[in-house]
Design a protein around this motif. Sequence first.
Motif, PDB file in Angstrom:
ATOM      1  N   PRO B 220     -17.659  56.374  64.092  1.00 48.41           N
ATOM      2  CA  PRO B 220     -18.898  56.619  63.327  1.00 48.41           C
ATOM      3  C   PRO B 220     -19.516  55.303  62.858  1.00 48.41           C
ATOM      4  N   ILE B 221     -20.822  55.262  62.753  1.00 51.69           N
ATOM      5  CA  ILE B 221     -21.519  54.033  62.363  1.00 51.69           C
ATOM      6  C   ILE B 221     -20.999  53.508  61.016  1.00 51.69           C
ATOM      7  N   GLY B 222     -20.638  54.398  60.105  1.00 52.32           N
ATOM      8  CA  GLY B 222     -20.155  53.954  58.798  1.00 52.32           C
ATOM      9  C   GLY B 222     -18.819  53.223  58.859  1.00 52.32           C
ATOM     10  N   ASP B 223     -18.044  53.476  59.904  1.00 47.26           N
ATOM     11  CA  ASP B 223     -16.742  52.811  60.073  1.00 47.26           C
ATOM     12  C   ASP B 223     -16.809  51.633  61.045  1.00 47.26           C
ATOM     13  N   ALA B 224     -17.929  51.483  61.718  1.00 42.95           N
ATOM     14  CA  ALA B 224     -17.963  50.604  62.901  1.00 42.95           C
ATOM     15  C   ALA B 224     -17.674  49.152  62.559  1.00 42.95           C
ATOM     16  N   ALA B 225     -18.179  48.656  61.433  1.00 41.82           N
ATOM     17  CA  ALA B 225     -17.973  47.243  61.099  1.00 41.82           C
ATOM     18  C   ALA B 225     -16.489  46.928  60.934  1.00 41.82           C
ATOM     19  N   PRO B 264     -13.641  28.786  71.378  1.00 42.75           N
ATOM     20  CA  PRO B 264     -12.299  29.377  71.313  1.00 42.75           C
ATOM     21  C   PRO B 264     -11.870  29.855  69.932  1.00 42.75           C
ATOM     22  N   TRP B 265     -12.583  29.471  68.876  1.00 50.62           N
ATOM     23  CA  TRP B 265     -12.171  29.885  67.537  1.00 50.62           C
ATOM     24  C   TRP B 265     -12.776  31.232  67.167  1.00 50.62           C
ATOM     25  N   VAL B 266     -11.945  32.103  66.609  1.00 49.66           N
ATOM     26  CA  VAL B 266     -12.410  33.428  66.157  1.00 49.66           C
ATOM     27  C   VAL B 266     -12.822  33.306  64.687  1.00 49.66           C
ATOM     28  N   VAL B 267     -14.112  33.251  64.461  1.00 44.54           N
ATOM     29  CA  VAL B 267     -14.635  33.202  63.095  1.00 44.54           C
ATOM     30  C   VAL B 267     -14.610  34.640  62.564  1.00 44.54           C
ATOM     31  N   THR B 268     -13.839  34.852  61.504  1.00 46.17           N
ATOM     32  CA  THR B 268     -13.594  36.231  61.087  1.00 46.17           C
ATOM     33  C   THR B 268     -14.810  36.843  60.383  1.00 46.17           C
ATOM     34  N   ALA B 269     -14.805  38.165  60.364  1.00 49.77           N
ATOM     35  CA  ALA B 269     -15.836  38.898  59.635  1.00 49.77           C
ATOM     36  C   ALA B 269     -15.829  38.485  58.168  1.00 49.77           C
ATOM     37  N   GLU B 270     -14.655  38.196  57.616  1.00 50.15           N
ATOM     38  CA  GLU B 270     -14.561  37.823  56.198  1.00 50.15           C
ATOM     39  C   GLU B 270     -15.217  36.464  55.944  1.00 50.15           C
ATOM     40  N   ALA B 271     -15.029  35.511  56.854  1.00 46.61           N
ATOM     41  CA  ALA B 271     -15.642  34.194  56.670  1.00 46.61           C
ATOM     42  C   ALA B 271     -17.160  34.288  56.717  1.00 46.61           C
ATOM     43  N   LEU B 272     -17.663  35.262  57.471  1.00 50.02           N
ATOM     44  CA  LEU B 272     -19.117  35.392  57.617  1.00 50.02           C
ATOM     45  C   LEU B 272     -19.735  36.291  56.545  1.00 50.02           C
ATOM     46  N   GLU B 273     -18.898  36.872  55.704  1.00 51.42           N
ATOM     47  CA  GLU B 273     -19.394  37.810  54.681  1.00 51.42           C
ATOM     48  C   GLU B 273     -20.557  37.230  53.856  1.00 51.42           C
ATOM     49  N   PRO B 274     -20.493  35.958  53.421  1.00 54.81           N
ATOM     50  CA  PRO B 274     -21.600  35.430  52.592  1.00 54.81           C
ATOM     51  C   PRO B 274     -22.925  35.303  53.348  1.00 54.81           C
ATOM     52  N   PHE B 275     -22.867  35.412  54.672  1.00 52.47           N
ATOM     53  CA  PHE B 275     -24.074  35.184  55.466  1.00 52.47           C
ATOM     54  C   PHE B 275     -24.633  36.493  56.024  1.00 52.47           C
ATOM     55  N   ARG B 276     -24.104  37.583  55.486  1.00 53.34           N
ATOM     56  CA  ARG B 276     -24.664  38.891  55.855  1.00 53.34           C
ATOM     57  C   ARG B 276     -25.997  39.086  55.146  1.00 53.34           C
ATOM     58  N   CYS B 277     -26.849  39.867  55.738  1.00 55.31           N
ATOM     59  CA  CYS B 277     -28.137  40.145  55.119  1.00 55.31           C
ATOM     60  C   CYS B 277     -28.646  41.488  55.634  1.00 55.31           C
ATOM     61  N   ALA B 278     -29.762  41.901  55.072  1.00 55.54           N
ATOM     62  CA  ALA B 278     -30.352  43.172  55.504  1.00 55.54           C
ATOM     63  C   ALA B 278     -30.818  43.045  56.951  1.00 55.54           C
ATOM     64  N   GLN B 299     -27.731  49.013  57.228  1.00 56.63           N
ATOM     65  CA  GLN B 299     -29.111  48.512  57.194  1.00 56.63           C
ATOM     66  C   GLN B 299     -29.298  47.481  56.087  1.00 56.63           C
ATOM     67  N   ALA B 300     -28.542  47.650  54.995  1.00 56.38           N
ATOM     68  CA  ALA B 300     -28.697  46.759  53.842  1.00 56.38           C
ATOM     69  C   ALA B 300     -27.985  45.422  54.042  1.00 56.38           C
ATOM     70  N   ALA B 301     -26.887  45.420  54.811  1.00 56.34           N
ATOM     71  CA  ALA B 301     -26.089  44.190  54.894  1.00 56.34           C
ATOM     72  C   ALA B 301     -25.384  44.033  56.234  1.00 56.34           C
ATOM     73  N   GLY B 302     -25.932  44.615  57.283  1.00 58.97           N
ATOM     74  CA  GLY B 302     -25.243  44.602  58.574  1.00 58.97           C
ATOM     75  C   GLY B 302     -25.661  43.469  59.497  1.00 58.97           C
ATOM     76  N   ALA B 303     -26.703  42.725  59.118  1.00 57.38           N
ATOM     77  CA  ALA B 303     -27.152  41.626  59.976  1.00 57.38           C
ATOM     78  C   ALA B 303     -26.513  40.315  59.520  1.00 57.38           C
ATOM     79  N   TYR B 336     -31.913  42.934  67.479  1.00 56.60           N
ATOM     80  CA  TYR B 336     -32.611  44.169  67.093  1.00 56.60           C
ATOM     81  C   TYR B 336     -31.633  45.207  66.555  1.00 56.60           C
ATOM     82  N   TRP B 337     -30.363  45.115  66.943  1.00 55.63           N
ATOM     83  CA  TRP B 337     -29.326  46.035  66.474  1.00 55.63           C
ATOM     84  C   TRP B 337     -28.215  45.231  65.808  1.00 55.63           C
ATOM     85  N   THR B 338     -27.563  45.833  64.816  1.00 51.27           N
ATOM     86  CA  THR B 338     -26.428  45.172  64.173  1.00 51.27           C
ATOM     87  C   THR B 338     -25.179  45.312  65.056  1.00 51.27           C
ATOM     88  N   VAL B 339     -24.175  44.491  64.759  1.00 47.02           N
ATOM     89  CA  VAL B 339     -22.936  44.598  65.529  1.00 47.02           C
ATOM     90  C   VAL B 339     -22.263  45.955  65.298  1.00 47.02           C
TER      91      VAL B 339
END
Lengths: 430, 430
Positions: B220-225, B264-278, B299-303, B336-339
């Motif tokens: 489901p989209i709500g779990d996808a991230a 080759p480096w996996v930048v984690t979702a957590e490291a990118l958290e501050p750079f999320r936006c609508a 929609q509020a913070a998925g980009a 145009y679409w979020t991850v």
Amino acid sequence: MNQTAIARSWVEHANGHSDFPLQNLPLGIFSRAGGERRSGVAIGDAILDLEAVLAAGLFEGEARTAVEATRGGALNAFFALGRSARVALRERLLALLGEGSEHQATLKAALYPASECELHVPARIGDYTDFYVGIQHAMNVGKLFRPDNPLLPNYKYVPIGYHGRASTIRPSGTEVRRPKGQTLPAGQSEPSFGPCARLDYELELGIWIGQGNDMGQAIPIGDAAEHIAGFCLLNDWSARDIQAWEYQPLGPFLSKSFISTISPWVVTAEALEPFRCAQPARPNGDPQPLSYLLDTRDQAAGAFDIELEVLLITERMREQNLPAHRLGLSNTLSMYWTVAQLVAHHSVNGCQLQPGDLFGSGTLSGAEPGQYGSLLEITEGGKHPVELASGEVRKFLEDGDEIILRARARRDGVASIGFGECRGKVVAAN
Amino acid sequence: MNQTAIARSWVEHANGHSDFPLQNLPLGIFSRAGGERRSGVAIGDAILDLEAVLAAGLFEGEARTAVEATRGGALNAFFALGRSARVALRERLLALLGEGSEHQATLKAALYPASECELHVPARIGDYTDFYVGIQHAMNVGKLFRPDNPLLPNYKYVPIGYHGRASTIRPSGTEVRRPKGQTLPAGQSEPSFGPCARLDYELELGIWIGQGNDMGQAIPIGDAAEHIAGFCLLNDWSARDIQAWEYQPLGPFLSKSFISTISPWVVTAEALEPFRCAQPARPNGDPQPLSYLLDTRDQAAGAFDIELEVLLITERMREQNLPAHRLGLSNTLSMYWTVAQLVAHHSVNGCQLQPGDLFGSGTLSGAEPGQYGSLLEITEGGKHPVELASGEVRKFLEDGDEIILRARARRDGVASIGFGECRGKVVAAN
């Protein structure tokens, strides 16, 4: 024709009309109730446990090396050994399973009824590529969209193919969950979301890659056949309504990736050797293949004459004990390109092939009604429903419908061999 | 903006303008000369050997479980553990590598100069999917073929994607062998065979899949991230002349499968958290996403707001010690679409995603010159060559040309992080 020249097995069932006579010896991965995955070979209605025979000390030299590489629940390492190891194993199995074998007592302990075994996808599939080389299918489908010009300009030069989804390839018998997706209802400008309403099958030959190549190193056409380990049947289940809406401009995606079903036995290149034939003559005016696809030996004996069949059983037919309805009878001779040409083309840009990669041929249809490999062709996109003995009709597949693919190679004077079944039953969307 | 709030590392280099400050902590697989592949984390100009730190007993509980799953030369098992394990490891690494850590002496023995290490593809990639969600790229390319109607009717409903080739994904620094293939020369009706003459790069964001799903079970989209483990840069090298001739009707194939390069480096979702936006506002008149792609939190913070850069160095520029030429400066906001929408869409038909699958975003370009992510867009298909300080011009890439992708996330008050480089140098066809 001298039928007495056909060697027989002491496994009696293998001497009848089985798909798996002594001359076939396809390899696979099986398990018994609750047991681990092991490598085996099909003989008649039984499976010979190769790892048990290995433990009993009945393999030596290259045949032993070959069987050792089949362990671990996947045939990738065996595929990587190439033709010489396959031939050594085949020769030894012909002796062990042939009439007069001195090891029958030992072997019988390693022989299980196939009905008591579960069969698995025989290799870890690194990449799966689906081709589109059934020229009659391309014509039949092209006519639906471009009656005057059914084949695109590249078709007779490029063995058209595209990357498919490896993670959802499953063995015969796996249920087929009806996919959901976006479709554009007729006459609408905005899509809807819901269960696929135009679910279809596609009758294909599957091709297992044996030895691979390094990235950057193309496989020459003259060597290409040596890179093929074996063959299976492949049902490339297709959601036609999802496909029509999603596929521009980058090709089919979710309309195919929900599942693809394969027959689990790997019929080796050696078993199919007697059924090789010349590449069917190109019609007058067709271009010669470009040089990297051209090899005289391949043109002389690179094609296969294998009969392919699609059967349908609906829920009601099952209840009424009606026989399966034959939807189509086709042949691998409808392939416009040989399997060696597929290997040469796929690697000509330096793309790396790996042991256990799988190719699909694309749908193999004949030119005539009764020879089509998909409902899209049979019903002309749903215009002419199929009538069944149960009183039902089908434009596309309904829940409870089961599709069975079969293959059979026949030639005078040699044992006929089959591929085993590739079955899948449609279940309702979640 | 309070720069003093930014935590510092005792690894001094990490406190400068490194891509890898304490706040990043990307994971990867590295080896030292002749050594085995091990898991590591980038910190400044060094790599911390996670397996050595594990052996020293500095991980406990969930962080220990996480590091144990990074062993064996691939991060798949670690990806499969999901967010909670990643967070536990991150918290522990923040303490170990942060100023005031009491374990500096032990850790220094497990810290190697990155320049002495080789980096590898960090996971076994089961399936690779390339999307096409950079809307400006789709507009720029569409305009070349359909000036009045650059986007196809499905573009704003379907996150367009297709299956790519997993076997030829390579780490930054791998040479790029110019592919050979069929092309249709201008004005001809029959194709030629030879080296690609229109070799191009594509600037993409790579997305590593973490936890997977069972076949038949949509995410489901709500779990996808939650199913995304991290990110990298991806260069989807493209042979434009091969692509133009082969891609109808099933999409790009050999024009892409010769190599794709990743950082080759996996930048984690957590490291990118501050750079999320609508999610950037859809222009007036654009349709709402269908329900399975719609989630208010997404929609509020998925980009993401991540700057992306492409640089070119030619052989002559290297000889003349000229700085790299910036070909384009773009941003992930052009998606145009979020991850999360990519994950929800990919699995909505029941397709199984697995830990270590890789997605590409598709080329990410801006609307203006200077923001394009491919030469196809910059030169309008070869019409307007790029002029370089070396006196050279480029319509497409020549042998000896090196392309470097970089990414940088910046925001006031938090440490800026980067992705490391994604480099590839073109070498002559075989």
